[in-house]
Each structure stands twice: as structure tokens, then as C-alpha cells.
Design a protein around this motif. Structure first.
Motif, PDB file in Angstrom:
ATOM      1  N   VAL A 105       0.849  -1.190   0.000  1.00 32.31           N
ATOM      2  CA  VAL A 105       0.000   0.000   0.000  1.00 32.31           C
ATOM      3  C   VAL A 105       0.880   1.233   0.000  1.00 32.31           C
ATOM      4  O   VAL A 105       1.875   1.295   0.731  1.00 32.31           O
ATOM      5  N   VAL A 106       0.529   2.207  -0.815  1.00 32.14           N
ATOM      6  CA  VAL A 106       1.204   3.505  -0.810  1.00 32.14           C
ATOM      7  C   VAL A 106       0.156   4.563  -0.456  1.00 32.14           C
ATOM      8  O   VAL A 106      -0.851   4.706  -1.153  1.00 32.14           O
ATOM      9  N   ILE A 107       0.377   5.268   0.651  1.00 28.81           N
ATOM     10  CA  ILE A 107      -0.527   6.332   1.084  1.00 28.81           C
ATOM     11  C   ILE A 107      -0.036   7.649   0.505  1.00 28.81           C
ATOM     12  O   ILE A 107       1.065   8.115   0.825  1.00 28.81           O
ATOM     13  N   VAL A 108      -0.845   8.271  -0.353  1.00 31.60           N
ATOM     14  CA  VAL A 108      -0.460   9.503  -1.034  1.00 31.60           C
ATOM     15  C   VAL A 108      -1.066  10.700  -0.308  1.00 31.60           C
ATOM     16  O   VAL A 108      -2.273  10.733  -0.045  1.00 31.60           O
ATOM     17  N   GLU A 109      -0.231  11.672   0.005  1.00 34.32           N
ATOM     18  CA  GLU A 109      -0.704  12.913   0.631  1.00 34.32           C
ATOM     19  C   GLU A 109      -0.668  14.037  -0.397  1.00 34.32           C
ATOM     20  O   GLU A 109       0.325  14.212  -1.108  1.00 34.32           O
ATOM     21  N   GLY A 110      -1.744  14.794  -0.484  1.00 35.04           N
ATOM     22  CA  GLY A 110      -1.763  15.959  -1.355  1.00 35.04           C
ATOM     23  C   GLY A 110      -1.028  17.125  -0.722  1.00 35.04           C
ATOM     24  O   GLY A 110      -0.371  17.002   0.315  1.00 35.04           O
ATOM     25  N   ALA A 111      -1.147  18.292  -1.339  1.00 31.84           N
ATOM     26  CA  ALA A 111      -0.474  19.492  -0.826  1.00 31.84           C
ATOM     27  C   ALA A 111      -1.454  20.658  -0.841  1.00 31.84           C
ATOM     28  O   ALA A 111      -1.936  21.053  -1.897  1.00 31.84           O
ATOM     29  N   GLY A 112      -1.771  21.167   0.358  1.00 31.45           N
ATOM     30  CA  GLY A 112      -2.722  22.270   0.416  1.00 31.45           C
ATOM     31  C   GLY A 112      -4.118  21.809   0.061  1.00 31.45           C
ATOM     32  O   GLY A 112      -4.552  20.728   0.443  1.00 31.45           O
ATOM     33  N   SER A 113      -4.820  22.603  -0.729  1.00 28.09           N
ATOM     34  CA  SER A 113      -6.190  22.271  -1.116  1.00 28.09           C
ATOM     35  C   SER A 113      -6.209  21.501  -2.428  1.00 28.09           C
ATOM     36  O   SER A 113      -5.426  21.790  -3.336  1.00 28.09           O
ATOM     37  N   PRO A 114      -7.132  20.526  -2.567  1.00 28.63           N
ATOM     38  CA  PRO A 114      -7.249  19.808  -3.839  1.00 28.63           C
ATOM     39  C   PRO A 114      -8.051  20.581  -4.884  1.00 28.63           C
ATOM     40  O   PRO A 114      -8.171  20.139  -6.021  1.00 28.63           O
ATOM     41  N   ALA A 115      -8.601  21.713  -4.480  1.00 33.55           N
ATOM     42  CA  ALA A 115      -9.531  22.422  -5.375  1.00 33.55           C
ATOM     43  C   ALA A 115      -9.165  23.902  -5.469  1.00 33.55           C
ATOM     44  O   ALA A 115      -9.872  24.768  -4.969  1.00 33.55           O
ATOM     45  N   GLU A 116      -8.043  24.196  -6.121  1.00 32.66           N
ATOM     46  CA  GLU A 116      -7.616  25.576  -6.333  1.00 32.66           C
ATOM     47  C   GLU A 116      -7.565  25.820  -7.841  1.00 32.66           C
ATOM     48  O   GLU A 116      -6.621  25.395  -8.508  1.00 32.66           O
ATOM     49  N   PRO A 117      -8.577  26.496  -8.386  1.00 32.11           N
ATOM     50  CA  PRO A 117      -8.662  26.665  -9.842  1.00 32.11           C
ATOM     51  C   PRO A 117      -7.427  27.318 -10.452  1.00 32.11           C
ATOM     52  O   PRO A 117      -7.031  26.983 -11.575  1.00 32.11           O
ATOM     53  N   ASN A 118      -6.775  28.217  -9.710  1.00 33.55           N
ATOM     54  CA  ASN A 118      -5.606  28.910 -10.249  1.00 33.55           C
ATOM     55  C   ASN A 118      -4.366  28.009 -10.327  1.00 33.55           C
ATOM     56  O   ASN A 118      -3.406  28.352 -11.021  1.00 33.55           O
ATOM     57  N   LEU A 119      -4.387  26.887  -9.631  1.00 31.63           N
ATOM     58  CA  LEU A 119      -3.233  25.984  -9.618  1.00 31.63           C
ATOM     59  C   LEU A 119      -3.515  24.649 -10.298  1.00 31.63           C
ATOM     60  O   LEU A 119      -2.644  23.781 -10.318  1.00 31.63           O
ATOM     61  N   ARG A 120      -4.713  24.484 -10.849  1.00 33.47           N
ATOM     62  CA  ARG A 120      -5.066  23.173 -11.426  1.00 33.47           C
ATOM     63  C   ARG A 120      -4.252  22.858 -12.670  1.00 33.47           C
ATOM     64  O   ARG A 120      -3.818  21.723 -12.869  1.00 33.47           O
ATOM     65  N   GLU A 121      -3.996  23.855 -13.515  1.00 36.59           N
ATOM     66  CA  GLU A 121      -3.209  23.620 -14.715  1.00 36.59           C
ATOM     67  C   GLU A 121      -1.773  23.242 -14.325  1.00 36.59           C
ATOM     68  O   GLU A 121      -1.108  23.952 -13.584  1.00 36.59           O
TER      69      GLU A 121
END
Length: 452
Positions: A105-121
Motif C-alpha cells: 500500500v502507498v498512502i499519497v498525501e496531497g499538498a494544500g487544497s485539492p480544489a484551487e482553480p488557479n493551480l489546477r493547470e
């Protein structure tokens, strides 16, 4: 991670991209975010560069050092952040595949918010990575900060249809009070979002290092009956978790300060690591710290510099390789530092020479090379009056026996001598207990049965 490891699962942590000046040295000779090293400890394994293939270390408001698979590769400019990081996706995926081949199993952690329109690209850290790597997602919200239901529902609304379909469950973390008070809100959340609330994790008093700022010590104050340590929190402070083992001592009061008039009362003043030594040195001088530190020493106080803090306390910082700015230090340690483009990265586990022969552990992350006195190791130098000390070793106070001996040498004789790792593992187990109790069993069972 800890919960799965305790149940016999071969598990590893993974964070595609981290932004932090708190770093740790890996077994394969690179550096990663401190949080991923902690997660590796929770898994009972050694940390490797694949667990955090992209580390961004801020140096200024619009510039950061870029670490790829443990090594410095250049700098990121804020205005080109989105364009320059997308080319790192292949590296991130390669590290992820390496871990998948080695662990169940690999547990993946995101960074900050998963829903930032300005950073999605160009995103390689959150839903962008999840989509490309085809991994399921659980969203975690911190109710202790307020607005958790709006945050979770709003995040889901911002996600694209495919991203939203990838979200399997929601978790609410840090709840204080009676669980029954949330019942109506949880029903509403599941109805409005169409997602399962997997569990509500209570607020826990955990002795774990902070990833970014020393929030746990933010409200600490001096106590007249204790040994008082003041830590100067200059703008580019790094690896402040070096202080955690000292703060865990019941007879020690640690506080982080940002103005010179907050320094006293203090038995010991610590200058921690710095990501941008010359600018933090200039900040100290401009904000009146030099005069207050000099007075502290005149009245018999002690000062400790760690890594960049030690360089600041020396005679001279010569730099034509990293920041390009040479400066005179504060002049209280008999050393000069020559900055080098190649960064020193090494784990330390050996015998100390001072205050006496005993095991000590830690790690080094620094660009500078300074003249040192081996008889003082793990300290590099001290002043003639033994009031000012400097070391390149981070994590210096993790070993309880060494910490107790050092504290006795500076005037505090009531150390508990407990290894910091014991406290850390106890907190990780406390968190794992809470997860095991609160998260729906059927949601956890898949991790114990299938390779992910």
C-alpha cells in the motif's frame, strides 16, 4: 500509515510535491520534506527520496529552491511556477511506481487544497496527480479551524466530474466536544455531497513535529520557575523541529519570538536553521537583535546556533556560490563560513566528544563549510567563555541521554532523558488508535486485504 503498519501491511508514504523549509536526510543520501520522514517512521521503514520526489524550499516571496529526488536542481520563480513544475510529472510518476513495486500500500498525501482553480493547470500534487496515476481519494477537513462543512462541500463543487467521482470518502479531523452534536450535519453532508463520511477523528494532544510553522509553540510564554529558551523566528527559519525535544521537557519553557524586546527573560537563546542566511542575518541586525543578544551575553546568558544560526554567530560568511552576498557575522563564534554550491547531506549516528563520550544522532543539511573543533563534536565551535555554541547537526537533541548531558552543561539538571522518538511513536500510536476506532471498518478492510 501507522495503523496499517501495526496490522502487518507493508506500507509507504508518498507526497508528489511538498513545499517546506523543514527537511530531513534520507537513507539514500538525499533530502525530503520532514513530514514524509515522519510518515516513514510511522511505517517502520527508512525514508527514501522517492517518498517526496519534488521538494520546494522557499527562499524569498517569489523564489524557491527546487529539490528533485533529493538533490538541488535549480530555482523556481513564482511567476513560472505552473509551467516549470509540469515537466516534473514524469519524475513524480517514476517515484510512485517504484514505491508501488516495493510496498503493498502507498498512502499519497496531497499538498494544500485539492480544489484551487488557479493551480489546477500543471498540477502534480493533488487531483492532477490522482487523475494521471488513477488513485482513489479521501478528503480530510480540519473542523478545529472552523468552516469544515463549507470547505468539504465547496471543494467537491469545484472539482471536475471525473475528479469528484474519484473521491471515495470524507473525514472530519480535530473535533472537540460531544460527537452527537455533529449527527445532523453529517447526515446533511452525506446527502448534499453524495459521499460517505468515513469518520470523525477527535482532537488529540500529539507530540509530533510541525511541517511548516511552529504552531504548537505559538502561544507559549516564559515561566519563572522553568529553564526558559527563546528561539528567534527569523523570516527564513528552517528545521525548527530541532527544538521539539527541548520543549517536551516538563521543566523547560520554549517560546518562538519575532521581536528583540521579546527575548527576555531567557536562560538560553537559540538561533535555528535558516534557508537564506544572509537575509536572516541582515534582518537580525535591522531589528535590533544584535544589541539585545550582546546584553544577554554580558549578563551571563547562553546562546546556541544551529546550522545557519551558527553561521550567523560566526565572524564571516563568504558567499559567491549560493546567495552571492558575503557578510560579517555577529562575531561571537571563532569560525568563518565559506558557502559552496554543493550541499552537504548526511545522517549522523556516532559518539559525541562533548559534553562527554556518548551516542548522538541527527543529520546535516547545509551549503556552508566552517572551521570546526573536533574535540567539541557534535558542536563545531564555542566561545572562549563557553556562553556561545554552534553546531551543524539537526535533530541534535533526539537522544535523551545526550540531551540530558547537554542541558546539565548549560545549567538545567532536571531533564527526563526520554528519547524523542519514543514520544513521537507514542503519539503516532495514539492517532492510529483513534483512526481504528472512528473510521468505518468496511472502508479500512480493503487496505488490509488488497495490494494498492
Amino acid at each position: 500509515c501507522r495503523l496499517l503498519a501495526r496490522n502487518g501491511v507493508k506500507v509507504a508514504p508518498f507526497k508528489p510535491q511538498n513545499m517546506s523549509n523543514n527537511a530531513a536526510v534520507t537513507i539514500d543520501g538525499g533530502e525530503i520534506g520532514r513530514a514524509q520522514a515522519l510518515q516513514a517512521l510511522a511505517c517502520g521503514i527508512e525514508a527514501t527520496v522517492d517518498m517526496n520526489p519534488v521538494l520546494i524550499k522557499p527562499e524569498a516571496d517569489h523564489q524557491a529552491q527546487l529539490i528533485v529526488r533529493g538533490k538541488v536542481t535549480g530555482r523556481l520563480q513564482a511567476k513560472r511556477f505552473r509551467q516549470d513544475r509540469i515537466v516534473l510529472l514524469d519524475t513524480v510518476l517514476e517515484s510512485f511506481e517504484t514505491l508501488k513495486s516495493e510496498y503493498d500500500v502507498v498512502i499519497v498525501e496531497g499538498a494544500g487544497s485539492p480544489a484551487e482553480p488557479n493551480l489546477r493547470e500543471g498540477d502534480i500534487a493533488n487531483m492532477g496527480f490522482a487523475e494521471v496515476a488513477d488513485v482513489p481519494v479521501w478528503l480530510v477537513g480540519d473542523i478545529n479551524r472552523g468552516g469544515v462543512f463549507a470547505a468539504l462541500k465547496g471543494s467537491l463543487d469545484i472539482l471536475s466530474d471525473s475528479e469528484r467521482n474519484r473521491v471515495q470518502a470524507l473525514i472530519i479531523n480535530g473535533f472537540r466536544g460531544s460527537r452527537s452534536l455533529l449527527d445532523d450535519a453529517l447526515i446533511w453532508m452525506e446527502k448534499e455531497s453524495g459521499k460517505i463520511v468515513a469518520g470523525v477523528i477527535p482532537w488529540l494532544n500529539l507530540d509530533l513535529p510541525e511541517e511548516d510553522s511552529p504552531f504548537r509553540h505559538a502561544l507559549s510564554s516564559a515561566e519563572p520557575t522553568k529553564f526558559n529558551i527563546a528561539v528567534i523566528a527569523y523570516p527564513r527559519m528552517s528545521n525548527h523541529d530541532d527544538i521539539d525535544p527541548l520543549a517536551a521537557e516538563s521543566g523547560v519553557a520554549v517560546r518562538f519570538i519575532r521581536t528583540a524586546d521579546e527575548l527576555q527573560p531567557a536562560d538560553m537563546i537559540v538561533l535555528p536553521g535558516s534557508k537564506h542566511v544572509s537575509s536572516d542575518l541582515q534582518w537580525l541586525k535591522e531589528h535590533g537583535f544584535a544589541e539585545v543578544l550582546e546584553k544577554h551575553l554580558r549578563y551571563g546568558g547562553k546562546v546556541l546556533g544551529i546550522c545557519g544560526g551558527m553561521q550567523i554567530l560566526g565572524q564571516m560568511i563568504k558567499d559567491d556560490a549560493v546567495e552571492g552576498t558575503s557578510m560579517k557575522g555577529l562575531g561571537w563564534l571563532p569560525l568563518s563560513t565559506q558557502m559552496q554550491s554543493e550541499k552537504t547531506l548526511r545522517k549522523v549516528d556516532c559518539m559525541a566528544n562533548y559534553p562527554s563520550k556518548m551516542r548522538m544522532t541527527g543529520y546535516e543539511i547545509h551549503h556552508g563549510v566552517s572551521n570546526s573543533d573536533e574535540s567539541l563534536f557534535p558542536f563545531a565551535q564555542c566561545s572562549k567563555d563557553k556562553q556561545v555554541w554552534g553546531t551543524y547537526v539537526h535533530g541534535l537533541f533526539e537522544q535523551g541521554v545526550f540531551r540530558r548531558a547537554w542541558l546539565e552543561s548549560v545549567g538545567f539538571s532536571e531533564s527526563d532523558g526520554v528519547n524523542q522518538q519514543e514520544r513521537t511513536l507514542a503519539s503516532l500510536d495514539l492517532l492510529a488508535d483513534a483512526l481504528e476506532k472512528e473510521i468505518s471498518p468496511h472502508l479500512l478492510s480493503g487496505f488490509f486485504m488488497e495490494k494498492t
